[in-house]
Structure formats: structure tokens, C-alpha cells
Design a protein around this motif. Structure first.
Motif, PDB file in Angstrom:
ATOM      1  N   LEU A 421      -3.893   2.101 -13.982  1.00  0.00           N
ATOM      2  CA  LEU A 421      -3.333   2.910 -12.907  1.00  0.00           C
ATOM      3  C   LEU A 421      -4.277   2.991 -11.714  1.00  0.00           C
ATOM      4  O   LEU A 421      -3.847   2.882 -10.559  1.00  0.00           O
ATOM      5  N   THR A 424      -4.281  -0.410  -9.925  1.00  0.00           N
ATOM      6  CA  THR A 424      -3.006  -0.698  -9.269  1.00  0.00           C
ATOM      7  C   THR A 424      -2.768   0.225  -8.084  1.00  0.00           C
ATOM      8  O   THR A 424      -2.280  -0.207  -7.039  1.00  0.00           O
ATOM      9  N   VAL A 425      -3.121   1.503  -8.248  1.00  0.00           N
ATOM     10  CA  VAL A 425      -2.921   2.421  -7.125  1.00  0.00           C
ATOM     11  C   VAL A 425      -3.875   2.086  -5.988  1.00  0.00           C
ATOM     12  O   VAL A 425      -3.522   2.213  -4.803  1.00  0.00           O
ATOM     13  N   ARG A 428      -2.194  -0.902  -4.235  1.00  0.00           N
ATOM     14  CA  ARG A 428      -1.004  -0.578  -3.446  1.00  0.00           C
ATOM     15  C   ARG A 428      -1.344   0.280  -2.233  1.00  0.00           C
ATOM     16  O   ARG A 428      -0.915  -0.011  -1.111  1.00  0.00           O
ATOM     17  N   LEU A 524       3.398   3.369 -10.550  1.00  0.00           N
ATOM     18  CA  LEU A 524       2.725   3.081  -9.288  1.00  0.00           C
ATOM     19  C   LEU A 524       3.703   2.590  -8.229  1.00  0.00           C
ATOM     20  O   LEU A 524       3.483   2.798  -7.032  1.00  0.00           O
ATOM     21  N   TYR A 528       3.830   4.415  -4.692  1.00  0.00           N
ATOM     22  CA  TYR A 528       3.714   3.611  -3.474  1.00  0.00           C
ATOM     23  C   TYR A 528       4.897   3.861  -2.539  1.00  0.00           C
ATOM     24  O   TYR A 528       4.721   4.059  -1.324  1.00  0.00           O
ATOM     25  N   VAL A 585      -2.524  11.163  -8.749  1.00  0.00           N
ATOM     26  CA  VAL A 585      -2.359  10.001  -7.873  1.00  0.00           C
ATOM     27  C   VAL A 585      -1.404  10.334  -6.728  1.00  0.00           C
ATOM     28  O   VAL A 585      -1.570   9.853  -5.599  1.00  0.00           O
TER      29      VAL A 585
END
Length: 703
Positions: A421, A424-425, A428, A524, A528, A585
Motif C-alpha cells: 500500500l 502503490t500510494v 499514484r 489505492l 487515487y 492514506v
């Protein structure tokens, strides 16, 4: 009808269950046995001056028996005792306290207590009503029972984001759209021959427009959509509208922040409890996880599956921790070396992705100026979508790579999910930041106010006569392309893969294999998309409304995909981890999105040819100008809020409250530690008593 005799306590020492006096018992006394307990070796839990075990006076015994006898009929008179309810202990305690407050309010007879009772009952009924009308509650329970708590958390987050966007849409309609038409119909676009020191702006093309061009305008936000309520430039420069427009941004942002913080705090409690080790034992899952209020075979099966997934997670993580505990020094060094190399690979991939996004944004501006691109609408649409295409391609390719890298690092499943996570975050959100930086370079001439293109108006008016609308169009295209990409993946990849897996039982079918629902990638994707909406909602006010429709469609599509093409995950993870990490997040995305919006409000001059703030030195300048029109008393109060005379006491009070909160948290932490130690001591007491019981039974057997 014969009346039942009243219950009376039997005298001390009778055979009705009370222990006999010490004089009538043989062998070691109870007090001597209790004084040998491990907990009796210290006065930590009893304190000094407390009598030893068994030293209770006879009067105290009689008094306790009498109190018990008096309280027993009262408990029998309760219509529904709390201890008989199939609820958790916390719910039983709340029910008992509520019942006690109701009795006090009814017994006092005052009107204040009566109205307080009615108000409390009405609040409880409203809360229960909202809980019953909560959308998709049964669907989420079914998903959690069949696919695990991690998959359920994704749909729960999707429902939460849908609520956020719906509330933001309502505020936008009330604070922007209604004031726009209440003061009269908004004027049309500027005349084609109208010009000023900052150039001219003609958003609508003249003459007949082909259907293909209209379709491309719909996808790119240009043409007939550019001068519409969808974008910033449409709204006229009216003082009241400018104030409500700006206040709506702060009101919606504050609403987002409060709701996400509320969800984060509730998830933090579960995470701390799960990670502390207090509830991760198998005995808790086996003996305390069942809900005795369940009715129906379907609910029972779903609850059994949920407990099964929780036990599976515990066993998987216990195996990983056991392997990590027996590693040698050389194996530990090898693991850390592998982690270092894998992280270097991750940083290299991220750097290449960011450079690609920056290059695609710059190439878009150069390609749009070429005559061939301007003559072909389809090619122009592809060029306009070039940053969105590149960002979507990077977000589609790299997350599976991160998922392949994470198991090689030797972490537990929950820790792997966190790392996936995070990476990936970062991919993005950082891609979005790179896109915004590229647009900032175009709008402000790379921050050079003395540049030829930006010297006259403070922004690049030749290329971007209405830069707010251009920024809103970029966010609109990102949102739309993300939706189209999701539909394409579902229709062109997931469903054909399911058909291929079912129709080809051989090697090809095994290669396709049944797919699993990838929770980190899907979550995610939601965050996003929501961050894009937060960035663009100031420049495209109806973007939350579009995102509401998108999330509503996405919920049913993902649900259909989940039940028709996906199988339960072979490796699950705790829901407590994601229940806290997902809102965290979200807060990160909200903070990132606030930076470009606040920078645009305070520092970049607004466009001189469009929008409600045209003619102002900055967007924020409308607020001080409006304050100056208020009465003098209100002006003095508002300006006082910005002085040091108000800020310094506020800072001192906040510091005192923070210190008090920290001290209170530390005291609670010490109390929890003492209670844990007391639980351990009680366990030792039970072991000791069991050993004494075995010894006494053995002694009686030998006699």
C-alpha cells in the motif's frame, strides 16, 4: 393461585451453598490456602493496611449477605436483565447504565429530567434508524463471510467515499449552483472579438460542429462543456457568489477532514487492540468470537467463515514469526541484504515512472501546437489524454510488480499489505504531484514572474487564458479515464479470463487460473480517484457529483465481478490493519490535494477573463474586501482573531490541553500494564489452586 414463597438467605454455615464456619471445617483453612497464593506475596493490588485473606469480620459477612438478599428481588423484577442479553460486555454495560438513568429520571419527577429522558430516547431511536437504513449492510456481511474481512473493508471504504462525495455534492449545489441562478441567469461567454491586456478567451467554437467533435469534447471537457457549470470559468464575478464559492471549498474540506478523522479513530482502536496481542490468541477466536444473537443458517455459515479467515491469518503470521525467531545471524544478514536490493529496485522503478509522467506532460504541450494534431480530432484527443494514459499505464503495471516483490522480503502478510500500500500510494499520489508540478510550470512560467508571458497578468495568459478551467479539465480527464480503464479491465480482462479458466481445463486453463480480488490495488485506485476529485473540486465544482455516480456504478460492477469471477483469497490479512491504514492514506491524499488548492487561492493571480474572482489580485483577496463591508464591531472581532493577542492565549491553552491529554494517556497506559500484570497473577493463582486440588485429592485417595 398459590404465591411463591419469598426468597430468604440461609444462615451462615448451613448446607445451602454457603461455606461452613471455620470451627466446623477440618484440614487447612481457606484463609491459609489463599495466603499461599502468588498474588498474596505482594500488596501491589491490595495496598497497605488491608487485612489478610479470610480475616473478614462476622458482621461484615452478615452485612454482605443482607445486601445480597435485598438486591436479589430487585434484579428479579427487571424485565430484561443485562446479563441475559446476547450482547457483548460493552453493550450490556451501556444497557445497564441507560436503564439506571431512566429509573432515576422517572423517579425524580422533574420536567428537566423528563425532557432529558425523551431527548435521549429519541437520539437512540434515530441512531438505530440510521443503522437499519445503512446501505448495503447485508452485502458487506456476505462479502466478509465469503471473501474475508480484507475484501469487505474495500467495499466499506467505497461506501464511505460514496457518502463523502454525496455530502460534498449537496453542499456544492446549495452554496454554488443555487446562488448562481438566484441572482439572475449567468451571462454567456466572452464575445469572440473581446480582448484585454491579458489576451482574449473564446471557449466555444463558432459554426457547425460535427458529432465526432462533440463526442471528443465530451471526453476532453472542451467545446460546449468548457463554458458550463461543470468548470470554474462559467461562474460570473458576483460578490456574494465569490464568497459562497470560496467558503464552500473550506466547508467541504472541513467536512472531509472530520469524517475521515472519525473513521480513523474508530479504526485505530481496533488496530491497537489487535496489534497489542491481547485479542490475537486462538482462545479468543474460539471462545469469544461467536455471536449468539445470530438467527438463520446463512448468517451462521457466514460467521463461521469469518472466524475461519481470522484463524487462518493468525496461523499464517505465527508461522512467519516462528521462522524469523529461529534465524541465525547469517540468515538475518541475508534477509536484510535482499530487502535492501529490493527497495533499491522499487526506487528505480518509481523514479522512471515519475520521469515518464513529467515527459508526457511536457510533450503534450508541444504536440498540441502542431498543425497535424489540430486538424485531426481523434489524434488531438489522444494527445490531450497522453498524461492520463501514461499515469494509468504506470499504475496498471507497477502495482503487480510490487505485489511480487513484497513476499520476497520475509514479512508477515499484514506487513506485506502495508508495504504494498505504501509503495502503490506513493506511486499514484506522486504521479499526480508530478502532473501538478508540470501544470504549475506552464501556468506560472516555472515561477518566473518576470518572464515575458507572465509579466503582464501574473500567469501565462497566452497559452492558458483561463488556467483554472484548464486545471479542472485535466482532473476531469483523469477521473473519466480512470472510469474507462476500470470498465475495460472488467470487460476485456477479468470476464474473458474467467471464461477461459472454465472452458479450458488443460494447461491453458491452469495458466489463466481463477483470479483473486487484489485488495491493495483496488483500495489505492479508490484513494487515487478521490484525491483527483479533491484537487479538482475547486476548479471543477461538479466533480464530486460525477464521482458519486462513478462510485455508485463501481460498487455494483465490483460486486458483480467479485461474485462471478473471483475466488476467496488464498492468503488473507487482518481487517484491523486496513481499517486504520486506509483512512490514514485518505488523510495523506487530502493533505496532498490541499497544497495545490491553497497555493492557487493565496498565491496565483486569478484569470482576468473568466471565473467569479476575475479582477482581483488573488482569490483570497475577496475575503478581506467582504469583511470591510461588515459592521465595525464585527470587523474588529474578525481582525482580532488574526492578532497575537488571540493567537498566544490560544496556543497556551492548546499546549495545556495537550499536556493534560498526554498525562492522562500515560496514566491509562500504566493502569493497563498493571491490569495485564494482575491478569497474569490471576492465571498463576489458578494454576496454584489446581495443583493444590490435585494434591489434596491424591492425599484423600491414599487415606
Amino acid at each position: 393461585m398459590e404465591e411463591s414463597p419469598a426468597w430468604e438467605p440461609e444462615p451462615w454455615g448451613s448446607s445451602g451453598g454457603w461455606p461452613a464456619p471455620r470451627e466446623a471445617r477440618t484440614g487447612p483453612s481457606l484463609s491459609s490456602v489463599l495466603n499461599e497464593l502468588p498474588s498474596a506475596a505482594t500488596l501491589r493490588f491490595r495496598g497497605p493496611g488491608v487485612l489478610p485473606w479470610g480475616a473478614l469480620e462476622e458482621k461484615d459477612r452478615q452485612r454482605s449477605i443482607q445486601a445480597f438478599a435485598e438486591s436479589a428481588p430487585k434484579e428479579m423484577q427487571e424485565p430484561c436483565p443485562s446479563r441475559e442479553l446476547p450482547w457483548p460486555m460493552q453493550a450490556r454495560r451501556a444497557h445497564r447504565q441507560r436503564h439506571a438513568r431512566d429509573q432515576v429520571a422517572q423517579g425524580s419527577g422533574s420536567r428537566t429530567a423528563h425532557w432529558a429522558l425523551l431527548l435521549r430516547r429519541s437520539k437512540e431511536k434515530v441512531r438505530e434508524g440510521l443503522r437499519t437504513v445503512q446501505p448495503w449492510a447485508w452485502t458487506l456481511k456476505r462479502i466478509g463471510g465469503q471473501f474475508g474481512a480484507g475484501t469487505e473493508s474495500y467495499f466499506s471504504l467505497l461506501r464511505f467515499l460514496l457518502l463523502l462525495n454525496a455530502l460534498a455534492s449537496v453542499l456544492t449545489i446549495c452554496m454554488i449552483l443555487l446562488p448562481t441562478w438566484l441572482e439572475g441567469a449567468p451571462p454567456g461567454p466572452p464575445a469572440p472579438n473581446a480582448s484585454s491586456l491579458c489576451g482574449f478567451y473564446n471557449p466555444r467554437p463558432q459554426g457547425l460542429v460535427a458529432f465526432a467533435t462533440q463526442l471528443f469534447n465530451l471526453l476532453s471537457g472542451e467545446g460546449f462543456l468548457e463554458w458550463s457549470p461543470l468548470f470554474y470559468g462559467f461562474y460570473p464575478p458576483r460578490p456574494h457568489l465569490a464568497i459562497t464559492y470560496l467558503c464552500s471549498v473550506f466547508a467541504i474540506g472541513l467536512l472531509y477532514l472530520l469524517l475521515i478523522l472519525h473513521r480513523s479513530v474508530s479504526g485505530l482502536k481496533q488496530t491497537l487492540l489487535a496489534e497489542s496481542g491481547a485479542l490475537t490468541s486462538y482462545s479468543h477466536r474460539v471462545f469469544s468470537a461467536w455471536d449468539f444473537g445470530l438467527s438463520g443458517e446463512v448468517h451462521v455459515r457466514l460467521r463461521q467463515r469469518i472466524i475461519h479467515y481470522e484463524l487462518q491469518v493468525e496461523l499464517e503470521e505465527a508461522v512467519v514469526r516462528r521462522r524469523a525467531a529461529v534465524r541465525t545471524l547469517g540468515q538475518e544478514a541475508t534477509v536484510w541484504l535482499v530487502r535492501l536490493l529490493l527497495n533499491l529496485l522499487v526506487f528505480a522503478l518509481l523514479g522512471a515512472a515519475f520521469y515518464g509522467v513529467y515527459w508526457a506532460t511536457g510533450a503534450t504541450v508541444e504536440l498540441q501546437e502542431r498543425p497535424l494534431v489540430q486538424e485531426m480530432p481523434l489524434l488531438k484527443l489522444v494527445v490531450d489524454y497522453l498524461p492520463s494514459i501514461f499515469i494509468s499505464m504506470v499504475n496498471f503495471v507497477l502495482p503487480p510488480v510490487f505485489s511480487l516483490i513484497a513476499p520476497l522480503e520475509g514479512y508477515t502478510r499484514s506487513r506485506q499489505i502495508v508495504f504494498i500500500l505504501l509503495r502503490t500510494v506513493f506511486l499514484r499520489l506522486a504521479s499526480l504531484v508530478v502532473l501538478l508540478l508540470s501544470l504549475w510550470n506552464q501556468i506560472t512560467c516555472a515561477g518566473d514572474a518576470d518572464a515575458v508571458a507572465c509579466k503582464t497578468c501574473g500567469y501565462n495568459y497566452k497559452e492558458l487564458p483561463c488556467w483554472e478551467t484548464r486545471l479542472g479539465q485535466e482532473m476531469y480527464k483523469l477521473l473519466l479515464f480512470d472510469l474507462l480503464t476500470g470498465l475495460a479491465v472488467i470487460l476485456l480482462i477479468q470476464f474473458p479470463r474467467k471464461l477461459l479458466c472454465g472452458l479450458c481445463p488443460g494447461a491453458l486453463g491452469r495458466f489463466a487460473r481463477t483470479q483473486e480480488f487484489q485488495v491493495p490495488d483496488e483500495v489505492l485506485g479508490l484513494i487515487y480517484a478521490q484525491t483527483v476529485v479533491w484537487v479538482g473540486s475547486f476548479f471543477c465544482p461538479l466533480l464530486p457529483l460525477l464521482n458519486t455516480a462513478k462510485f455508485l456504478l463501481l460498487f455494483y460492477l465490483k460486486k458483480l465481478t467479485l461474485f462471478s469471477t473471483c475466488s476467496p483469497a488464498s492468503r488473507t490479512f487482518r481487517a484491523s490493519t486496513v481499517n486504520f491504514f486506509f483512512p490514514l492514506v485518505l488523510l495523506l491524499g487530502l493533505a496532498i490535494s490541499a497544497v495545490p488548492v491553497l497555493y492557487s487561492i493565496f498565491l496565483i493571480p486569478p484569470s482576468k477573463l473568466c471565473g467569479p474572482f476575475r479582477g482581483q489580485s488573488s482569490i483570497w483577496a475577496e475575503i478581506p474586501n467582504s469583511i470591510c463591508t461588515l459592521p465595525q464591531t464585527v470587523q474588529n472581532f474578525l481582525f482580532f482573531l488574526g492578532t497575537q493577542a488571540f493567537a498566544v492565549p490560544l496556543l497556551l491553552i492548546s499546549s495545556i490541553l495537550m499536556a493534560y491529554t498526554v498525562a492522562l494517556a500515560n496514566s491509562y497506559g500504566r493502569l493497563i500494564s498493571e491490569l495485564k500484570h494482575q491478569i497474569e497473577t490471576e492465571a498463576q493463582n489458578k494454576v496454584f489452586l489446581a495443583q493444590r486440588a490435585v494434591a489434596l485429592s491424591s492425599a484423600n485417595g491414599t487415606l
